[in-house]
Design a protein around this motif. Structure first.
Motif, PDB file in Angstrom:
ATOM      1  N   TYR A   1      13.676   0.069   1.262  1.00 48.56           N
ATOM      2  CA  TYR A   1      12.245   0.272   1.287  1.00 48.56           C
ATOM      3  C   TYR A   1      11.528  -0.156   2.281  1.00 48.56           C
ATOM      4  O   TYR A   1      10.504   0.978   2.152  1.00 48.56           O
ATOM      5  CB  TYR A   1      11.881   0.250  -0.564  1.00 48.56           C
ATOM      6  CG  TYR A   1      10.613  -0.222  -0.760  1.00 48.56           C
ATOM      7  CD1 TYR A   1       9.444   1.064  -1.824  1.00 48.56           C
ATOM      8  CD2 TYR A   1       9.604  -0.909  -0.689  1.00 48.56           C
ATOM      9  CE1 TYR A   1       8.374   1.208  -1.351  1.00 48.56           C
ATOM     10  CE2 TYR A   1       8.221  -0.998  -0.813  1.00 48.56           C
ATOM     11  CZ  TYR A   1       7.054   0.126  -1.413  1.00 48.56           C
ATOM     12  OH  TYR A   1       6.051   0.224  -1.549  1.00 48.56           O
TER      13      TYR A   1
ATOM     14  N   ARG B   1       8.208   1.757   4.485  1.00 44.16           N
ATOM     15  CA  ARG B   1       7.223   1.481   4.968  1.00 44.16           C
ATOM     16  C   ARG B   1       6.456   0.734   5.196  1.00 44.16           C
ATOM     17  O   ARG B   1       5.116   0.850   5.764  1.00 44.16           O
ATOM     18  CB  ARG B   1       6.714  -0.459   3.551  1.00 44.16           C
ATOM     19  CG  ARG B   1       6.200  -0.468   2.940  1.00 44.16           C
ATOM     20  CD  ARG B   1       5.520  -1.847   2.193  1.00 44.16           C
ATOM     21  NE  ARG B   1       6.288  -3.138   2.980  1.00 44.16           N
ATOM     22  CZ  ARG B   1       5.797  -4.060   2.070  1.00 44.16           C
ATOM     23  NH1 ARG B   1       5.310  -4.118   1.110  1.00 44.16           N
ATOM     24  NH2 ARG B   1       6.522  -5.230   2.830  1.00 44.16           N
TER      25      ARG B   1
ATOM     26  N   ASN C   1      12.063  -1.827 -10.092  1.00 42.67           N
ATOM     27  CA  ASN C   1      12.402  -1.185  -8.925  1.00 42.67           C
ATOM     28  C   ASN C   1      14.132  -1.255  -9.352  1.00 42.67           C
ATOM     29  O   ASN C   1      14.034  -0.562  -8.469  1.00 42.67           O
ATOM     30  CB  ASN C   1      12.697  -2.681  -7.792  1.00 42.67           C
ATOM     31  CG  ASN C   1      11.031  -3.279  -7.491  1.00 42.67           C
ATOM     32  OD1 ASN C   1      10.452  -2.502  -7.626  1.00 42.67           O
ATOM     33  ND2 ASN C   1      11.298  -4.266  -7.614  1.00 42.67           N
TER      34      ASN C   1
ATOM     35  N   ARG D   1      11.125   7.248  -5.736  1.00 36.86           N
ATOM     36  CA  ARG D   1      10.998   6.793  -4.337  1.00 36.86           C
ATOM     37  C   ARG D   1      11.772   8.268  -3.373  1.00 36.86           C
ATOM     38  O   ARG D   1      11.466   8.338  -2.477  1.00 36.86           O
ATOM     39  CB  ARG D   1      11.175   5.803  -4.719  1.00 36.86           C
ATOM     40  CG  ARG D   1      10.225   4.604  -4.228  1.00 36.86           C
ATOM     41  CD  ARG D   1      10.507   3.059  -4.454  1.00 36.86           C
ATOM     42  NE  ARG D   1       9.643   2.179  -5.166  1.00 36.86           N
ATOM     43  CZ  ARG D   1       9.730   0.380  -5.278  1.00 36.86           C
ATOM     44  NH1 ARG D   1      11.027   0.824  -4.257  1.00 36.86           N
ATOM     45  NH2 ARG D   1       8.853   0.223  -5.350  1.00 36.86           N
TER      46      ARG D   1
END
Length: 325
Positions: free
Chosen positions: A117, A121, A148, A157
């Motif tokens: 992640y 990001r 998560n 996601r």
């Protein structure tokens, strides 16, 4: 489903002045908050060590006219470290990203890389700072304190990351940016160069081959990143007294890509590449004349073809890494 995603994928509006403390996974505030929350019975239940998208949820869609289409797909994610139950050890999700160039049939040689992640990001934040207008309509998954590792969040996601990368690859300025190239190759290329430093070429070559497949799908065949990777492959395959079994294949491909070289900045790579290929041809008992004729032709044009710079040295000048030169 759209309602759930809308709730999860809130627009990311980073401050240009502060380093995103509320979204930093290592932030003391987040660590303290996590310690203050008592786990529920549901939280204590064992979680699967991986997430896998159901096959029926993502079907192959051929292009109507047979043209190629770049596709990013996350079908699998792993919760790391595996088999760890100690609550003091931080866990994280690794997403397996597959990159394909599909036509009317599915790409049979996809490239695969693994990213966290934080990698996605970081790419988003860098591009948002450099080209905010190009990402105005893109939502990025926010950091969450709990959950998560839930399949729902990982699935959401994954879809968001795919959409984000598809948008980046479709915008020339975003696609050709340094942050995107770094996202695509830095981890694997750094590891490959470390193997080359250790003279473990057999470990470096598969990593470089995967990098080439990936960059060749994203960029033009004769783009700078693709030609650099090809030259690294040739150098890695020919560094040992006994060339790697795939050396000739990569050398031929590199020569064909350089035949219509337009980027004058890459000329310092071409001459060492020709010398490296001439030596490889000699080792393999092949006809060197086409290569030596090319060097002679360039010499007549006033280009110095007698320099003794090695291919690795030439690569290092254009893109310094960790290789010993």
């Amino acid at each position: 489903m759209h309602a759930v995603m809308a709730k999860r994928l809130l627009p990311h509006q980073p401050s240009m002045d502060e380093p995103y403390p509320e979204e930093d996974p290592d932030s003391p505030a987040i660590e303290a908050a996590a310690l203050a929350i008592q786990p529920t019975a549901a939280d204590q239940q064992p979680e699967k060590a991986f997430w896998e998208r159901l096959k029926g949820n993502r079907k192959f869609q051929p292009t109507a006219d047979g043209s190629s289409q770049l596709r990013f797909e996350i079908m699998l994610a792993h919760i790391m470290p595996r088999d760890i139950v100690d609550a003091k050890i931080k866990r994280f999700v690794v997403y397996e990203l597959t990159v394909r160039q599909d036509t009317n049939v599915m790409d049979e040689q996809p490239a695969k890389i693994e990213r966290r992640y934080t990698d996605f990001r970081e790419l988003y934040q860098c591009l948002k700072r450099e080209q905010p207008q190009a990402l105005n309509n893109i939502s990025f998954p926010s950091k969450v304190l709990m959950g998560n590792f839930s399949p729902e969040l990982i699935g959401e996601r994954s879809i968001a990351f795919e959409d984000f990368l598809t948008h980046v690859a479709g915008q020339v300025k975003l696609r050709d940016s340094e942050p995107f190239l770094r996202f695509l190759q830095h981890e694997e290329l750094t590891k490959a160069c470390q193997y080359l430093d250790e003279r473990r070429n057999e470990m470096a070559i598969p990593l470089l081959e995967n990098c080439f497949r990936l960059l060749n799908k994203v960029y033009m065949n004769r783009s700078r990143p693709v030609l650099l990777i090809l030259c690294r492959l040739v150098a890695a395959c020919t560094a040992s007294p006994v060339p790697h079994h795939s050396a000739e294949r990569w050398a031929l491909l590199a020569l064909s890509r350089f035949d219509t070289l337009c980027d004058i900045d890459l000329l310092p790579l071409y001459i060492p590449l020709l010398h490296t290929c001439a030596h490889l041809w000699w080792q393999r008992g092949l006809d060197q004349k086409p290569i030596t004729d090319r060097l002679t032709e360039m010499s007549k044009q006033g280009i110095n073809t007698a320099n003794i710079t090695s291919l690795v040295q030439a690569i290092h000048k254009l893109d310094p890494r960790t290789e010993t030169i």
